[in-house]
Design an enzyme around this catalytic site. Structure first.
Site, PDB file in Angstrom:
ATOM      1  N   ASP A 228       0.809  -1.224   0.000  1.00 25.49           N
ATOM      2  CA  ASP A 228       0.000   0.000   0.000  1.00 25.49           C
ATOM      3  C   ASP A 228       0.839   1.270   0.000  1.00 25.49           C
ATOM      4  O   ASP A 228       0.395   2.319   0.507  1.00 25.49           O
ATOM      5  CB  ASP A 228      -0.947   0.010   1.213  1.00 25.49           C
ATOM      6  N   ALA A 229       2.030   1.189  -0.549  1.00 26.22           N
ATOM      7  CA  ALA A 229       2.916   2.348  -0.526  1.00 26.22           C
ATOM      8  C   ALA A 229       3.285   2.835  -1.924  1.00 26.22           C
ATOM      9  O   ALA A 229       4.120   3.718  -2.086  1.00 26.22           O
ATOM     10  CB  ALA A 229       4.186   2.014   0.253  1.00 26.22           C
TER      11      ALA A 229
END
Lengths: 284, 284, 284, 284
Positions: A228-229
């Site tokens: 999720d980065a």
């Protein structure tokens, strides 16, 4: 008339806009769209340009060769040229949630998306009837701990044999492998059900409920190795209150997820997204 | 380094982007910003460009003359060139409401606005202390039925003697005269307290309450002769419910009005707004 | 007519609504507002009620005593009763940023806030002229590493001597002490310049820029001992893009901060906020 | 346990809240939700209340009779009582646009909507395959100038034979008859593709484009005899710019339309909407 879209980035330097526009003009191209951005922190120049050429005499391959040996070399450009004629091919990975799927296929059906969907892939059979009702080939590739690597090989084979340009994880709920990420860098779009970087990882609505936030969100981003980065493409939010249970947050969130993901798909398919240093430049 | 901003519009035609960028390059300018838009309905091309020149050798007047006799003539351009050095001068017309005034002056004080405010003018004395506390000259020009024409003459004299570039009606509550509109075409910014074209005219919050809308709004636009029908610069809205009384709508609306008006001021002062056929093109 | 506001919470149990409304009726009160919420996860009942009594015969103190010894005991209520007549007293702590200050004082001046501001306190002298122009007493209490404890003592003395009900940190930029937090539990409102829980701590706009988010936010919350982790009162966001520099984010954020903080102040002053287990219930 | 929802409105008067809650308690009901609103302009009191009773001894019909002869008479109440067990029956009228249809049926399928859809009706055959894929009966009732009255009779017969509670016009594109409106007062929900009262009537996106608005919207409302002038249930908007063509506005608007209409359906089906004097009170 043949239309191309040019995306470039490079170190910022004088005369680059004039040089590129001049190049197009001297090759009998007519620029119909131009937009540019300079990242002053990193001193990087970005440009998106659409240009029309006479189909009778224009050769995309010759043009690319010429561009590469002249401008691209001179300014040390990172560049991509797309023909407007060729629609990108998108593979849709899904699991058991249907809201994003319906939203994407509804738009696809109505001609809103400029892309092709050669197939839908899922680790479950639940949503096959939806794929069928839209007449899109459906592949069932189950993923278990022991079959994970085989599944991945099968995925790769399907992606390659269908000449897939980019992958959309429409609530796929599985962590995709490094191999896949490496083969499709900044070409795998995910929808995360929170306004990142808040609530990374699993069960973000539960975390949002626990923290008592007054706003929930959804984020579409390119998958990178860090969870999720990856580079954020689009985000949206909705106001909530103490009256909303976790179930309410999930329901309200579905509306965000589907709109945000579909918008990201449109931006990517229209070649409006550039990625640099884990951030996006979006020419809309 | 001297920076200029160029705004042009003309009938859409081939090679215009390349020609303009080429012109800048051949005059030793370095383009640092370019954006363009084509209105396909009306076949009009719009462009905004920022270009830097070496201050030692650049003359704005010579450049304008050259531009006018070459490109402008060739493409039949409607054009404006601004020097980034010269901040536009804004006159602030107010009446008795202070929320927009505080918002504008707070931003002005903190350096957020790239403009000068030579004076504030009001038909009432109520807000003079605020002008005083910000050290801005305040002129009291009362307007009554009988003195309307004199008042207008006084306004015009003040505007001219201070070399005012544009006027902002920050809830001025008076209809400005045709003479003023003619002298400052697309240079008088008004804030209307509804999402136009809904609720034109007086008391829009009362009308919104009566209609039972679930959204209220505010609209900043250029004043034209037709009431509340000028080119829209910016709009924003807020959700409301049956629990909001008219007084609540007015209070909530104040927050919209001040933000929307200040945003419009910033866009205009930064020369990012172009007007054509009663609509705006906003390069932001 | 005397109006009271009653806030209660307790374990959820049958007949509580009817019992409370019955109590009011049997004491000649007329309920003019009632709202309630049940937190099903924690099994907690919350209620806000406004009730009118005949001023000639009503005694607030007698009523509280009776309520305490009957209903409050029977249902094990956590309760508060406020008289609508008594405006809460708010202390304003500021530092060098003026946007929230102007916004609050502008609303205060126009009668939008139902509260009193006995004084403004700052660790710097920069904004004293603004306090002066609004005729509000200004105390300069510098805070350095060595004088921190003295400063805190001075703050406490000022708060007590002015009977302050709640404190607003309008971009105060100092960490307040545990002593202060203990003395004013859920009574110190802070504005944090991000959509919490994203970007806790210092320089959130810099972090937002670095992460490349497409949305920035602001959060008002009650101060607790854990940094930026207190109960959230209100949040709002704005869309941003790659074109926004850090400076742009800061400017856009200021508009969020001032509106979100002022809304939180209004909710708190109107006794519409209840806190339980680090979350808020907001009856609006 | 049997749960009922009570909706009442009447002239505002003292003791009404206590009387109603008392009535529930004395009939062994446990109130689990209560909300109320007073329209101070019209002096009307509104209340929504949910109450649980022991299924073994509770009779809805007896309760209604008792309520009617006591409280309803005493306070001259306008009232409705619904059993939570009985899901409302909704007829879906469509034409050729599929985005609202997919959105509604997707939610219906996933259990998000507390209602039944006995049939879908259309004046065209285009969308029959979608109804089929969701296994919902589809009736084709063509409407032409000459067959309008017959068509209406057929519609009425279908509505009655299926015990339809309310009708949703999901971009039905036909003006419904007075007869239908009279038979289903405040029970026909329409979605209009503008933020009413702006752009009443046909082609609102074209009008929005022409006016150059910076915001477009969608409005769900109950159908009344005056075109697009019925009580508003829900509205939402999206920001647009000069870059959006009419086609873009239509595409962006579709996202608004489907979300706004589905939200209105949920509110109505959950008995959260009350109508008085052409405005709605929405207890959410």
């Amino acid at each position: 008339m043949q239309k191309i879209t040019l995306l470039i980035h490079c170190e910022d330097q004088p005369n680059i806009i004039a040089s590129v526009t001049n190049f197009m003009a001297s090759n009998d191209g007519n620029i119909v769209y131009i937009d540019q951005h300079v990242d002053r922190e990193q001193n990087i120049f970005f440009m998106r340009l659409e240009c029309e050429f006479d189909s009778d005499i224009f050769s995309l391959e010759d043009f690319k060769t010429l561009f590469n040996s002249t401008l691209a070399e001179q300014f040390k450009l990172d560049w991509k040229i797309f023909s407007a004629e060729r629609k990108p091919k998108m593979a849709l990975f899904i699991s058991k949630y249907d809201h994003c799927l319906y939203d994407i296929l509804g738009r696809y059906n109505s001609g809103e998306l400029h892309l092709e969907i050669p197939f839908i892939l899922s680790n479950h059979l639940d949503l096959k009837p939806i794929a069928d009702s839209f007449n899109i080939p459906f592949y069932h590739v189950p993923v278990t701990k022991t079959t994970k690597q085989e599944a991945e090989q099968e995925q790769l084979k399907l992606l390659e044999s269908h000449n897939i340009d980019f992958i959309v994880l429409a609530r796929y709920m599985q962590i995709v492998s490094e191999t896949l990420i490496d083969k499709y860098p900044n070409k795998i779009i995910n929808i995360h059900h929170s306004f990142l970087p808040a609530f990374v990882g699993a069960k973000p609505y539960h975390s949002a409920y626990k923290r008592g936030v007054k706003i929930i969100g959804a984020t579409s981003h390119y998958i990178t190795e860090e969870l999720d980065a990856g580079p954020i493409i689009e985000q949206d939010v909705a106001h909530v209150s103490h009256t909303h249970s976790i179930k309410d947050l999930i329901a309200k969130g579905r509306d965000l997820e589907k709109i945000v993901l579909s918008n990201a798909i449109k931006l990517h398919a229209d070649r409006k997204v550039m990625v640099f240093n884990n951030k996006t430049v979006i020419f809309s």
